[in-house]
Design an enzyme around this catalytic site. Structure first.
Site, short mmCIF file in Angstrom:
data_model
loop_
_atom_site.label_atom_id
_atom_site.label_comp_id
_atom_site.label_asym_id
_atom_site.label_seq_id
_atom_site.Cartn_x
_atom_site.Cartn_y
_atom_site.Cartn_z
N CYS A 147 0.89 -1.16 0.00
CA CYS A 147 0.00 0.00 0.00
C CYS A 147 0.93 1.21 0.00
CB CYS A 147 -0.97 -0.04 1.19
SG CYS A 147 -0.22 -0.38 2.80
N ARG A 153 -3.33 -1.37 5.08
CA ARG A 153 -4.14 -2.00 4.03
C ARG A 153 -3.53 -3.30 3.53
NH1 ARG A 153 -4.72 3.59 0.71
NH2 ARG A 153 -2.73 3.85 1.80
#
Length: 222
Positions: A147, A153
């Site tokens: 990410c 994420r």
């Protein structure tokens, strides 16, 4: 990242993985396991590795990295990466995409997600896990999940993969990843992972009970 470092970390990852997998399969632990709360899960991350470099191997052939790693096409090619999963896909995030790697032997998968507690990343859990699983089936594959910073994420999607395809509980998945890289999904993502954990544990218990019922029925047959 040198080839020597990659080989060393790869050798170290296999024993760790082998130690974790049987724990999930033990019947007693499966029955007693209960998904911890967010605070208890965060403590597991804090107890993990302080190591935070651009990229780290967290499972055999599976790496978590940051934006700098994803943008370094020469570095990716030299390290032998064959797949890239961008958990921050999009114009206003890490804007790479398939065209960015068009001259390379890299398969790309993008997930357009924001690192916000209110963002529903769970809708991408199964598609992203399927991409990772398919990539790892190739003998010489090497996948980067990234990410912007490689902490929230991307880590969340890797944890979901380990839970879905490696039959790990959320606790075991966190321990596997956190001992190799300093990561910490936001509270919203942790909540979504907790829900996934509850669903998977329930499914596995149901499958186990059905199997036991089938065995008993077979024993009764003349």
């Amino acid at each position: 990242m040198t080839s020597g470092e990659s080989k060393t970390s790869l050798k170290n990852a296999y024993p760790a993985a082998k130690k974790l997998l049987p724990k999930v399969e033990e019947e007693g632990e499966a029955e007693e396991y209960c998904t911890p709360g967010a605070f208890e899960l965060e403590r597991l991350f804090w107890k993990g590795s302080p190591q935070y470099t651009h990229v780290n191997e967290v499972w055999p052939k599976l790496y978590i990295g940051d934006e700098a790693t994803a943008l370094d096409r020469y570095g990716l090619q030299k390290a032998g990466f064959t797949h890239v999963l961008n958990a921050a896909h999009g114009r206003w995030n890490v804007d790479t995409g398939p065209d960015y790697y068009r001259d390379m032997a890299i398969e790309y998968h993008g997930v357009e997600a924001d690192d916000l507690p209110t963002f529903d990343l769970s809708i991408f859990f199964y598609p992203a896990a399927a991409f990772i699983d398919a990539a790892l089936r190739y003998e010489h594959s090497k996948i980067l999940v990234h990410c912007a910073m490689g902490r929230s994420r991307s880590a969340t999607l890797v944890l979901a993969y380990l839970m879905i395809h490696r039959n790990m509980t959320l606790v075991d998945a966190i321990r596997q990843v956190a001992k190799n890289r300093c990561v910490l999904p936001n509270r919203g993502f942790l909540k979504q992972l907790r829900e996934l954990d509850k669903q998977l544990v329930q499914q596995r218990r149901g499958a186990q009970h059905r199997g036991e019922a089938g065995e008993k029925a077979g024993e009764k047959e003349p």
